[in-house]
Design a protein around this motif. Structure first.
Motif, short mmCIF file in Angstrom:
data_model
loop_
_atom_site.label_atom_id
_atom_site.label_comp_id
_atom_site.label_asym_id
_atom_site.label_seq_id
_atom_site.Cartn_x
_atom_site.Cartn_y
_atom_site.Cartn_z
N GLU A 253 15.26 7.10 9.31
CA GLU A 253 14.67 5.64 8.71
C GLU A 253 14.20 5.05 9.94
O GLU A 253 14.97 4.56 10.86
N LEU A 254 13.07 4.30 9.58
CA LEU A 254 12.40 3.55 10.33
C LEU A 254 11.76 2.29 9.64
O LEU A 254 11.15 2.47 8.70
N THR A 255 12.11 1.07 10.07
CA THR A 255 11.76 -0.08 9.50
C THR A 255 10.80 -1.04 10.30
O THR A 255 11.35 -1.39 11.35
N LEU A 256 9.62 -1.25 9.93
CA LEU A 256 8.84 -2.06 10.90
C LEU A 256 8.10 -3.10 10.23
O LEU A 256 6.87 -3.44 10.39
N ARG A 257 8.96 -3.81 9.44
CA ARG A 257 8.20 -4.99 8.54
C ARG A 257 7.64 -6.10 9.41
O ARG A 257 8.11 -6.43 10.43
N SER A 263 -1.24 -0.51 14.56
CA SER A 263 -2.67 -0.08 13.83
C SER A 263 -2.58 1.44 13.12
O SER A 263 -1.32 2.05 13.26
N ASN A 264 -3.43 1.65 12.52
CA ASN A 264 -3.68 2.83 11.44
C ASN A 264 -3.36 4.23 12.52
O ASN A 264 -2.67 5.10 12.29
N GLU A 265 -4.07 4.16 13.74
CA GLU A 265 -4.04 5.27 14.60
C GLU A 265 -2.52 5.28 15.08
O GLU A 265 -1.91 6.80 15.27
N ALA A 266 -1.75 4.25 15.38
CA ALA A 266 -0.44 4.30 15.86
C ALA A 266 0.50 5.07 14.74
O ALA A 266 1.43 5.75 15.12
N VAL A 267 0.08 4.64 13.62
CA VAL A 267 1.15 5.04 12.51
C VAL A 267 0.86 6.52 12.27
O VAL A 267 1.49 7.43 12.00
N LEU A 280 10.58 5.15 5.17
CA LEU A 280 9.69 4.29 6.11
C LEU A 280 9.13 2.87 5.52
O LEU A 280 8.59 2.74 4.35
N ASP A 281 9.40 1.75 6.49
CA ASP A 281 8.80 0.54 5.57
C ASP A 281 7.88 0.02 6.76
O ASP A 281 8.08 -0.19 7.85
N LEU A 282 6.63 -0.22 6.22
CA LEU A 282 5.39 -0.89 6.95
C LEU A 282 5.06 -2.13 6.13
O LEU A 282 3.85 -2.55 6.30
N SER A 283 5.91 -2.74 5.36
CA SER A 283 5.34 -3.96 4.74
C SER A 283 5.00 -5.06 5.74
O SER A 283 5.57 -5.17 6.51
N GLY A 302 8.63 15.01 3.85
CA GLY A 302 9.96 15.00 3.37
C GLY A 302 10.25 13.65 3.01
O GLY A 302 11.65 13.32 2.67
N LEU A 303 9.24 12.61 3.10
CA LEU A 303 9.60 11.17 2.81
C LEU A 303 10.31 10.92 1.31
O LEU A 303 9.63 11.31 0.44
N ARG A 304 11.15 10.11 1.39
CA ARG A 304 11.84 9.71 0.07
C ARG A 304 11.61 8.32 -0.34
O ARG A 304 11.52 7.91 -1.51
N HIS A 305 11.59 7.42 0.77
CA HIS A 305 11.22 5.97 0.24
C HIS A 305 10.05 5.31 1.32
O HIS A 305 10.09 5.50 2.50
N LEU A 306 9.13 4.77 0.32
CA LEU A 306 8.10 4.39 1.15
C LEU A 306 7.78 2.97 0.69
O LEU A 306 7.83 2.50 -0.45
N ARG A 307 7.71 1.95 1.56
CA ARG A 307 7.54 0.54 1.35
C ARG A 307 6.12 0.01 2.48
O ARG A 307 6.13 0.03 3.38
N MET A 308 5.25 -0.36 1.60
CA MET A 308 4.08 -0.90 2.12
C MET A 308 3.52 -2.14 1.56
O MET A 308 2.38 -2.29 0.93
N GLU A 309 4.30 -3.14 1.19
CA GLU A 309 4.01 -4.46 0.75
C GLU A 309 3.13 -5.21 1.51
O GLU A 309 2.99 -4.94 2.74
N LYS A 310 2.26 -6.17 0.78
CA LYS A 310 1.53 -7.16 1.45
C LYS A 310 0.84 -6.31 2.64
O LYS A 310 0.50 -7.03 3.70
N LEU A 311 -0.14 -5.52 2.12
CA LEU A 311 -0.81 -4.87 3.06
C LEU A 311 -2.41 -5.30 2.39
O LEU A 311 -2.78 -4.38 1.37
#
Length: 614
Positions: A253-257, A263-267, A280-283, A302-311
């Motif tokens: 699990e990694l949260t980076l809100r 950047s896109n390249e870093a992700v 993974l949370d990139l909101s 294998g990702l189960r939970h993805l948060r990309m709010e406010k992009l």
């Protein structure tokens, strides 16, 4: 006969009930009471204990239940607080597995005294406890360090978020006491990102928490650490790359809100380095766009939970590879204003999709979302799995979307349609124009609404969603008593919002009370047609209410408070802000009657809004 069952069997049966129902069941008799205690000892059942002398009796009572999860807020140096901490140490400490001390002015002596009495701690929350780290000398004495190390030997989860004063020295001392740490939160901590992060770590600083020091910690604990939260820390692309390539680090699990510089390249690089991520949370990472979502879809299968709010740069093109995330359980793309849903639908359609396990989908504030996309999602890929759907503030949606949801998503437990202003009574009742084609699904049994709409025919109404536990219809201002009286009949509904419905009257209120007797959270703010008489009839149906919002209901008077005081004995929070007919004296009388209630009350005084929390 139930009381004759073995306690283990009775406890197992009760475990299938929601927590609030288990509490009700515990009042039946002594056998049921003891059977229900197993659930109340679970780690995810948190007991919030006020730091006041009145809590001392409750703490002794909780000790008999062997409570394992406790939260304290606003800890200070007062004598009452000292008594509460000592009581918790003595009565609850031996059984505690989770302890939250967020906020307040906790001293080192109080912290050490409390923690060393809890040898079984698995979760420790010190978020916002800046006073504890202010000196930079936390755990400076070796003899104290050994006591804390013995107490925290089994600690798995440490929350250090919102700490302005965290430094290398204090972090390292505390972390050294928790050798089995698996989850670490440093959200919104001030971290100094050294541009030369690849250099070896220097001497620990007593004033600054450096990213260099964090990397050193990650390298030491790479084999144990599973979850990391660096939200709001200013993490940059170079730092994210250095984090991802730590040898042996296998994060789940990694949260980076709100890490606004990544950047896109870093992700994309991260997805190649940490392929085992399941959450993974990139909101709020404002530099991210379609490339980030494409990289996640292709690299983290294998990702189960993805948060990309406010992009704000994310468009439908980012969903082209989403079908690869076959293990995905939840997807949050709320407030992505350029997403219209068309490519999302294509990504989930056969033969690419569907995602067989997707249970939660949040599309709130996606203002370009149209009926066609919602109808396609409901009729196809999400039918057999979706339990939570959030379409709040998708203002272009109409009855067509609601009809498709009602007919095709029977597993929904949470439905949020706040500010979907085009939804009408016909949508709730399941009515269509006579010329429209009807679906093959059978109707749920309910009263025929043909008297109110003779030119329409019945279709699947909201009543089809029998599993609903939360429904938000805030500001759906075309709804009236016509539909609310016939459709809001959900015995398992726990949370309901009908705020900002100008046509809701006492008739609708009473019907809702009879149809939804299990409500615990109810919002009715700005419903100006509700009266004391309506509440007198409705309140007796809601003995379980805990949170009630009646703000700006100007027809209500203190008679309603008297009714609430008699009928809603379990109320915890009451908001009567801007209710011109309710005085401060009436609110104070209610709180005397129900001392556990937090009351919010405000009135316009001299042109200003004065709010008081009692």
């Amino acid at each position: 006969m139930a009381e004759l069952l073995p306690p283990e069997m009775l406890s197992y049966i009760l475990s299938f009930l929601p927590l609030s129902d288990q509490k009700e069941a515990s009042l039946v008799n002594r056998a049921w009471y003891y059977a229900a205690q197993n659930a109340l000892r679970e780690l995810d059942v948190r007991y919030n204990i006020p730091v006041a002398s009145a809590s001392l009796t409750s703490i002794k009572s909780l000790s008999r239940r062997h409570v394992s999860c406790v939260s304290l807020a606003d800890v200070d140096s007062s004598s009452d607080c000292s008594d509460v901490l000592q009581s918790i140490s003595y009565y609850l400490g031996p059984h505690l597995q989770s302890l939250s001390l967020g906020g307040g002015t906790l001293t080192q002596a109080s912290f050490i005294g409390l923690v060393t009495s809890c040898p079984g701690l698995r979760v420790l929350d010190l978020s916002g406890c800046n006073s504890l780290f202010m000196s930079g000398m936390l755990l400076a004495q070796p003899e104290i360090v050994q006591k804390v190390r013995d107490a925290l030997a089994g600690l798995r989860d440490l929350n250090l978020s919102n700490l302005r004063s965290l430094a290398d020295a204090s972090f390292n001392q505390l972390a050294s006491c928790a050798p089995k740490l698996e989850r670490l939160s440093l959200a919104r901590c001030h971290i100094a990102f050294d541009p030369y992060i690849s250099l070896p770590a220097q001497q620990d600083s007593s004033t600054v928490f450096s990213f260099r020091n964090l990397l050193h910690f990650l390298k030491e604990r790479a084999g144990h650490l599973l979850a990391l939260d660096l939200s709001g820390t200013g993490l940059n692309p170079m730092g994210l790359q250095a984090l991802g390539q730590v040898v042996g680090l296998r994060l789940q699990e990694l949260t980076l809100r709100s890490c606004r510089d990544i950047s896109n390249e870093a992700v994309a690089t991260l997805c190649r380095q940490q392929r085992g991520l399941t959450s993974l949370d990139l909101s709020g990472c404002s530099e991210l766009a379609d490339g980030a979502l494409l990289a996640v879809s292709r690299g983290l299968q294998g990702l189960r939970h993805l948060r990309m709010e406010k992009l704000q740069r994310l468009t439908d093109a980012g969903f082209l590879a989403l079908h690869r995330l076959q293990e995905l359980r939840s997807l949050d793309i709320a407030e992505c204003c350029l997403v219209n849903g068309r490519e999302l639908v294509k990504a989930l359609e056969f033969p690419k999709g569907p995602l067989p396990h997707l249970a939660s989908l949040r599309l709130a504030y996606c203002s370009l979302l149209k009926d066609a996309s919602v109808v396609s999602l409901a009729q196809g890929p999400l039918r057999s799995s979706l339990k939570l759907l959030d379409l709040s503030s998708c203002m272009s949606l109409t009855d067509s979307s609601l009809l498709a949801i009602s007919a095709n998503l029977p597993l929904l437990t949470i439905l949020r349609l706040a500010w979907c202003k085009e939804i009408t009574d016909s949508g709730l009742l399941g009515l269509v124009e006579c010329g429209e084609e009807l679906p093959p699904e059978p109707l749920a049994p309910h009263e025929s609404p043909s008297q109110e709409a003779p030119n329409k025919q019945p279709r699947a109404s909201l009543l089809m969603l029998r599993a609903l536990q939360e429904l938000d219809l805030t500001a759906c201002n075309k709804l009236t008593d016509i539909s609310l009286t016939k459709v809001l009949r959900f015995p398992y509904l726990k949370q309901l919002s009908l705020s900002l419905l100008p046509e809701l009257t006492d008739t609708g209120l009473v019907a809702v009370a009879k149809g939804c007797p299990g409500l615990e959270h109810l919002a009715l703010s700005h419903c100006n047609h509700l009266s004391d008489q309506g509440w007198a009839q409705a309140a007796r149906c809601w003995p379980r209410l805990r949170h009630l919002n009646l703000s700006s209901c100007n027809q209500l008077t203190e008679e309603t408070l008297v009714t609430i005081g008699k009928a809603c004995r379990r109320l915890k929070v009451l908001d009567v802000s801007l209710c011109q007919g309710i005085s401060m004296a009436a609110v104070e009388r209610l709180q005397t009657q129900l001392p556990q209630v937090t009351c919010l009350h405000s009135r316009f005084v001299g042109g200003a809004d004065l709010t008081v929390s009692l």
